[in-house]
Design a protein around this motif. Sequence first.
Motif, PDB file in Angstrom:
ATOM      1  N   THR A   1      51.502  83.675  57.215  1.00 45.75           N
ATOM      2  CA  THR A   1      52.634  83.766  56.298  1.00 45.75           C
ATOM      3  C   THR A   1      52.362  84.864  55.287  1.00 45.75           C
ATOM      4  O   THR A   1      51.300  84.889  54.666  1.00 45.75           O
ATOM      5  CB  THR A   1      52.869  82.428  55.557  1.00 45.75           C
ATOM      6  OG1 THR A   1      53.148  81.426  56.529  1.00 45.75           O
ATOM      7  CG2 THR A   1      54.031  82.526  54.578  1.00 45.75           C
TER       8      THR A   1
ATOM      9  N   THR B   1      57.055  83.982  58.062  1.00 47.51           N
ATOM     10  CA  THR B   1      55.970  83.285  58.750  1.00 47.51           C
ATOM     11  C   THR B   1      56.067  83.601  60.226  1.00 47.51           C
ATOM     12  O   THR B   1      57.148  83.492  60.829  1.00 47.51           O
ATOM     13  CB  THR B   1      56.070  81.760  58.543  1.00 47.51           C
ATOM     14  OG1 THR B   1      55.883  81.476  57.160  1.00 47.51           O
ATOM     15  CG2 THR B   1      55.023  81.020  59.359  1.00 47.51           C
ATOM     16  N   LEU B   2      54.956  84.007  60.809  1.00 48.55           N
ATOM     17  CA  LEU B   2      54.864  84.212  62.246  1.00 48.55           C
ATOM     18  C   LEU B   2      53.976  83.098  62.796  1.00 48.55           C
ATOM     19  O   LEU B   2      52.844  82.923  62.347  1.00 48.55           O
ATOM     20  CB  LEU B   2      54.269  85.585  62.566  1.00 48.55           C
ATOM     21  CG  LEU B   2      54.170  85.935  64.038  1.00 48.55           C
ATOM     22  CD1 LEU B   2      55.542  85.952  64.703  1.00 48.55           C
ATOM     23  CD2 LEU B   2      53.477  87.270  64.219  1.00 48.55           C
TER      24      LEU B   2
ATOM     25  N   GLU C   1      52.374  81.219  66.247  1.00 48.86           N
ATOM     26  CA  GLU C   1      52.119  81.155  67.684  1.00 48.86           C
ATOM     27  C   GLU C   1      52.446  79.737  68.122  1.00 48.86           C
ATOM     28  O   GLU C   1      52.063  78.769  67.447  1.00 48.86           O
ATOM     29  CB  GLU C   1      50.660  81.465  67.989  1.00 48.86           C
ATOM     30  CG  GLU C   1      50.302  82.921  67.806  1.00 48.86           C
ATOM     31  CD  GLU C   1      48.847  83.180  68.151  1.00 48.86           C
ATOM     32  OE1 GLU C   1      48.583  83.603  69.293  1.00 48.86           O
ATOM     33  OE2 GLU C   1      47.995  82.936  67.285  1.00 48.86           O
TER      34      GLU C   1
ATOM     35  N   ALA D   1      55.845  83.106  70.390  1.00 47.80           N
ATOM     36  CA  ALA D   1      55.750  83.214  68.943  1.00 47.80           C
ATOM     37  C   ALA D   1      57.130  83.036  68.341  1.00 47.80           C
ATOM     38  O   ALA D   1      58.145  83.356  68.966  1.00 47.80           O
ATOM     39  CB  ALA D   1      55.176  84.566  68.543  1.00 47.80           C
ATOM     40  N   SER D   2      57.167  82.507  67.130  1.00 48.48           N
ATOM     41  CA  SER D   2      58.409  82.369  66.385  1.00 48.48           C
ATOM     42  C   SER D   2      58.245  83.038  65.035  1.00 48.48           C
ATOM     43  O   SER D   2      57.216  82.870  64.378  1.00 48.48           O
ATOM     44  CB  SER D   2      58.765  80.891  66.178  1.00 48.48           C
ATOM     45  OG  SER D   2      59.109  80.294  67.406  1.00 48.48           O
ATOM     46  N   LEU D   3      59.258  83.780  64.661  1.00 47.98           N
ATOM     47  CA  LEU D   3      59.293  84.419  63.355  1.00 47.98           C
ATOM     48  C   LEU D   3      60.315  83.679  62.504  1.00 47.98           C
ATOM     49  O   LEU D   3      61.474  83.530  62.911  1.00 47.98           O
ATOM     50  CB  LEU D   3      59.692  85.891  63.478  1.00 47.98           C
ATOM     51  CG  LEU D   3      59.711  86.650  62.153  1.00 47.98           C
ATOM     52  CD1 LEU D   3      59.135  88.032  62.348  1.00 47.98           C
ATOM     53  CD2 LEU D   3      61.110  86.735  61.591  1.00 47.98           C
TER      54      LEU D   3
END
Length: 126
Positions: free
Chosen positions: A75, A80-81, A83, A109-111
Amino acid sequence: MPKAMPTLIKRYIDAYNAGDVDGMLACLSQDIRFTNITGGKVTAEASGSADFRTMAETALRSFSRRHQEITNVITVDAVTLAEISYSATPAQDLPNGWKAGTGVSLSGASLFEVKNGLIARLTDQS
């Protein structure tokens, strides 16, 4: 979940895993921008909370089980990225080739971008 996970994002993931669309929406801004990218191609998009609700409810009917686990998180400021390890079982045959009853697992991954205390942008990529 990693200890550095922002509380808002943890609440969103917990609601996702519980199949709680209202709980997910409570974490999102009214003008949420959602994008899902699989294999380099955009496979789903939603603009605004009503559009997101429709997409989320459709996804719930499409899977008998689905689960996201955050394996790592970074973050910086409002971004915030995360996995993610994802597993699911389709409830029906899906256009992407996934067959009903067959377990699926993948990583990605989520952003998450937070504005005014809510998730304003969410991009999932696998």
